[in-house]
Design an enzyme around this catalytic site. Structure first.
Site, mmCIF file in Angstrom:
data_model
loop_
_atom_site.group_PDB
_atom_site.id
_atom_site.type_symbol
_atom_site.label_atom_id
_atom_site.label_comp_id
_atom_site.label_asym_id
_atom_site.label_seq_id
_atom_site.Cartn_x
_atom_site.Cartn_y
_atom_site.Cartn_z
ATOM 1 N N ASP A 123 0.990 -0.958 -0.125
ATOM 2 C CA ASP A 123 -0.244 0.057 -0.263
ATOM 3 C C ASP A 123 1.321 1.046 -0.258
ATOM 4 O O ASP A 123 2.303 0.758 0.890
ATOM 5 C CB ASP A 123 -1.020 -0.377 1.129
ATOM 6 C CG ASP A 123 -1.053 1.361 0.813
ATOM 7 O OD1 ASP A 123 -2.386 1.612 0.926
ATOM 8 O OD2 ASP A 123 -1.353 1.571 2.588
ATOM 9 N N ASP A 125 -0.022 4.744 0.482
ATOM 10 C CA ASP A 125 -0.565 6.441 2.008
ATOM 11 C C ASP A 125 -0.423 5.256 3.168
ATOM 12 O O ASP A 125 -0.900 4.970 3.323
ATOM 13 C CB ASP A 125 -1.350 6.916 0.971
ATOM 14 C CG ASP A 125 -1.076 6.650 -0.059
ATOM 15 O OD1 ASP A 125 -0.654 8.416 0.055
ATOM 16 O OD2 ASP A 125 -1.848 6.707 -0.599
ATOM 17 N N ASP A 440 -1.728 0.038 5.354
ATOM 18 C CA ASP A 440 -1.335 0.946 6.676
ATOM 19 C C ASP A 440 -3.647 0.625 7.498
ATOM 20 O O ASP A 440 -3.455 0.593 8.583
ATOM 21 C CB ASP A 440 -1.567 2.134 7.199
ATOM 22 C CG ASP A 440 -1.938 2.552 5.948
ATOM 23 O OD1 ASP A 440 -2.160 2.629 4.646
ATOM 24 O OD2 ASP A 440 -3.287 3.538 6.565
HETATM 25 N N1 LIG Z 1 -11.432 10.031 -1.124
HETATM 26 C C1 LIG Z 1 -11.316 10.132 -0.108
HETATM 27 N N2 LIG Z 1 -10.503 9.341 -0.245
HETATM 28 C C2 LIG Z 1 -9.204 9.615 1.129
HETATM 29 C C3 LIG Z 1 -9.998 9.628 2.265
HETATM 30 N N3 LIG Z 1 -9.069 9.358 3.077
HETATM 31 C C4 LIG Z 1 -7.924 8.587 2.586
HETATM 32 N N4 LIG Z 1 -8.122 9.234 1.228
HETATM 33 C C5 LIG Z 1 -7.347 8.461 -0.070
HETATM 34 O O1 LIG Z 1 -6.992 7.790 -0.339
HETATM 35 C C6 LIG Z 1 -5.847 7.057 -0.986
HETATM 36 C C7 LIG Z 1 -5.199 6.003 0.005
HETATM 37 O O2 LIG Z 1 -3.747 5.743 0.038
HETATM 38 P P1 LIG Z 1 -3.631 4.207 0.244
HETATM 39 O O3 LIG Z 1 -1.983 4.176 -1.169
HETATM 40 O O4 LIG Z 1 -3.791 4.112 1.278
HETATM 41 O O5 LIG Z 1 -4.411 2.549 -0.416
HETATM 42 C C8 LIG Z 1 -5.296 8.074 -0.881
HETATM 43 O O6 LIG Z 1 -5.472 8.625 -1.992
HETATM 44 C C9 LIG Z 1 -5.567 9.163 0.493
HETATM 45 O O7 LIG Z 1 -5.176 10.779 -0.167
HETATM 46 C C10 LIG Z 1 -11.343 10.059 2.111
HETATM 47 O O8 LIG Z 1 -11.711 9.760 3.093
HETATM 48 N N5 LIG Z 1 -12.166 10.166 0.913
HETATM 49 MG MG LIG Z 2 -3.000 3.576 3.455
#
Ligand SMILES: Nc1nc2c(ncn2[C@@H]2O[C@H](COP(=O)(O)O)[C@@H](O)[C@H]2O)c(=O)[nH]1
Ligand SMILES: [Mg+2]
Length: 631
Positions: A123, A125, A440
């Protein structure tokens, strides 16, 4: 040490804030590394990342940020920065044979033999990329406030709120309807509860959560803070609840806590989608993301060991490209290139987890120069009918195999969407147990991939580094605590047995009956002895009760101090009182292994067989704190 953190409407005193535990060496090495990145970022901070558009949670236009708030740097960082290169032992170094630093260890719940793993997924983020909450979450918070005011008609007084990124803790449960936030143990007992920032008394807690109604603490009425992304929204929700209680006119008319929560959630969602958050990160990644000098070595080692590596992120290509460039090559702005793709075999962006693990969404290939999407079917290209203006992609004849990078130095192909069937095909895996996925998000990454596909899982918990640091300083306190608990339990047990015995005596010939004087002398003497025995028993009981109360109070006080050493409000991350927290319970059930940073894998052989601790039932002797000494 005493410091004060503001929770918006209230001030909270923290005696000991979570802080990185390691020494200066790491920090100076990190500073050096960061400095280099910051310098290159400074020269290119105006550069825009190409806009890719498209649906999904990460959809954004990453052109240069409009003016956003300049955030003052905080003295401490949390989560702490990952291990620096200087800490890492060389291959042939005898340091490889020495025990590992406790905060770098990988902890095993369920045995995992890395020899059986054919593909490792990451993953992005909060897994590969560790955000700096003091800047990233703070920005998310302020953008959310801005959305609430400008889009949802909340009053401007919200701009006076202050965000404290240290206040909330992962694993807490939000009670949307009541405006409460809870720390729940693994038996779903609510041990701590706050309404806004006001603690609920024990009686209030019990009346609300331990009555006839059985709560599962799940959606739709409850929300779990199961990712660090949620810290800001939880904090803002509690501030709104408190504002609504103190000044009902200050929030839009008729809004109940559940409405406030929904508004906050939508406003957070918006700032992840509208590009405002991501543009800021793209302009200055070093400000928002910790660099991890061990990451490249870690990926190289895993790839050299013959495993396929893939990225599976919900972020879209444009943002993924920004973050991965920064992390793996230190490139920002116009210097960004596609070299980082050489570390992977496949990259899936906009994966739509957790649906990716169960549904069959279509897969698109991303044409990197333009960011446009080209349809594929099960990994095979779908040739467009009219393709004059569309990019033509070179496909191998046997699609699934040709779609992964075959050799070192070859770049991964990048996709968007899709599903696990496509991915398994591309990776050439035949069973879920051949995939290790590192994430995470306890639900979106770990629970779903494990439950649905049988993937092996590694949870990244950056907070663990600080927790382990504190835990290491608490050894003797924990021994004392355990001693007090045993003493208290032993006294409780004695008291309960004696009380029962006393009741038995009272119910028998004692106290004296009115016919006593007519009984034979021998019987009277016996009863006399019993009476004085009972008097002795009562005195003993009183003494035991006094001792028990003392020990109980000492235990209560020391347990409180123990938890406050971790976090003034919520205590130890993975514990609630002396029970495992609900979050810990999920970690134990769904994460095969867990660790503070992905790059901790580089401290172990890629062929390691991780082994869990021996299970212990209540009747077995306690393997007391052996996790503090095991390697
Ligand atoms: N639309 C939304 N996107 C969100 C939110 N919280 C996080 N995020 C986005 O998801 C991905 C997570 O990526 P990963 O690598 O952990 O799979 C990242 O782009 C965040 O910005 C939300 O509440 N709404
Ligand atoms: Mg993540």
């Amino acid at each position: 040490m005493q410091s004060t953190i503001s929770c918006g409407l209230r001030q909270l005193k923290l005696t000991q804030l979570p802080r990185p535990s390691s020494g200066n060496l790491r920090h100076s090495a990190n500073r050096l590394f960061l400095q280099q990145h910051q310098e290159s970022a400074a020269t290119s901070s105006n550069a825009a990342c190409a806009s890719q558009g498209g649906a999904g949670s990460g959809g954004s236009d990453l052109s240069p940020p409009e003016q956003h708030e300049v955030l003052e740097p905080l003295p401490t960082t949390f989560p702490p920065p990952p291990p620096s290169g200087s800490e890492h032992p060389g291959w042939a170094d005898d340091v490889w044979a020495s025990p590992l630093n406790i905060s770098r260890r990988i902890w095993c719940n369920r045995s995992l033999n890395m020899r059986r793993i054919k593909a490792i997924g990451f993953d992005m983020d909060y897994t590969l990329a560790q955000y700096r909450p003091e800047t990233f979450e703070k920005l998310a918070y302020h953008l959310t406030v801005d959305n609430l005011v400008k889009t949802f008609g909340y009053p401007k007084v919200l701009y006076d709120f202050q965000f404290d990124w240290r206040y909330m803790q992962r694993g807490l449960t939000i009670d949307k309807k009541r405006g409460n936030i809870l720390k729940v143990d693994r038996h779903k007992y609510v041990k701590l509860a706050f309404h806004g920032f006001k603690p609920l008394s024990r009686e209030e807690r019990r009346a609300t959560y331990s009555g006839v109604e059985q709560f599962d603490f799940d959606e739709p009425d409850f929300a779990l803070i199961d990712t660090l992304f949620s810290l800001a929204e939880a904090h803002l929700f509690m501030q709104l609840v408190e504002l609504g209680d103190a000044q009902p006119d200050a929030i839009p008319a008729g809004k109940q806590p559940a409405d406030l929560y929904r508004d906050v959630r939508t406003a957070v969602d918006l700032c992840h989608r509208d590009g405002s958050l991501k543009r800021a990160v793209a302009a200055d990644p070093a400000k928002y993301i910790h660099s991890d000098p061990r990451l490249v070595a870690c990926l190289e080692m895993l790839r050299d060991s013959g495993k396929k590596l893939f990225v599976g992120t919900n972020s879209l290509w444009d943002y993924t490209h920004v973050v991965m460039n920064f992390l793996l090559t230190g490139r920002v702005g116009p210097d960004r290139n596609e070299d980082w793709l050489e570390y992977f075999d496949v990259v899936i962006t906009g994966s739509g987890k957790p649906a990716f693990f169960s549904q069959k969404k279509p897969l698109f290939e991303v044409h990197l120069p333009t960011g446009m999407l080209q349809n594929t079917e099960g990994g095979n290209p779908v040739v467009p009918i009219v393709d004059a203006d569309l990019p033509r992609l070179e496909y191998g004849s046997s699609a699934p195999k040709g779609l992964t990078a075959q050799e070192k130095g070859q770049r991964a192909r990048v996709f968007q969407g899709g599903n696990y069937v496509d991915l398994h095909k591309m990776l050439g895996v035949h069973a879920g147990s051949e995939v290790l996925y590192i994430g995470d998000h306890i639900y979106g990454d770990i629970l779903r991939s494990k439950k649905t596909l049988g993937w092996r899982t590694m949870l990244v918990v950056p907070e663990l580094e600080t927790e382990l640091g504190t835990l290491a300083t608490r050894r003797s306190a924990m021994v004392r605590l355990q001693g007090l608990r045993q003493q208290r339990d032993a006294l409780d047990d004695q008291i309960q047995r004696l009380s029962w015995a006393a009741r038995g005596q009272m119910a028998g010939p004692f106290p004296a009956s009115s016919t006593e004087s007519h009984q034979p002398l021998q019987q009277q003497q016996q009863q006399q002895q019993q009476r004085s025995g009972t008097g002795h028993l009562q005195a003993l009981l009183a003494d035991l009760l006094r001792q028990r109360d003392e020990v109980r109070e000492q235990h209560r006080q020391q347990l409180k101090e123990h938890h406050e050493a971790f976090h003034e409000v919520w205590g130890q991350l993975l514990k609630t009182g002396y029970q495992n927290s609900r979050f810990a319970h999920q970690v134990e059930r769904y994460a095969c292994v867990y660790t503070s940073h992905v790059s901790n894998l580089s401290f172990y052989s890629p062929e390691k067989s991780y082994r869990g601790r021996m299970d212990a039932m209540a009747h077995e002797p306690e393997p007391f704190m052996d996790n503090l000494s095991a390697s």
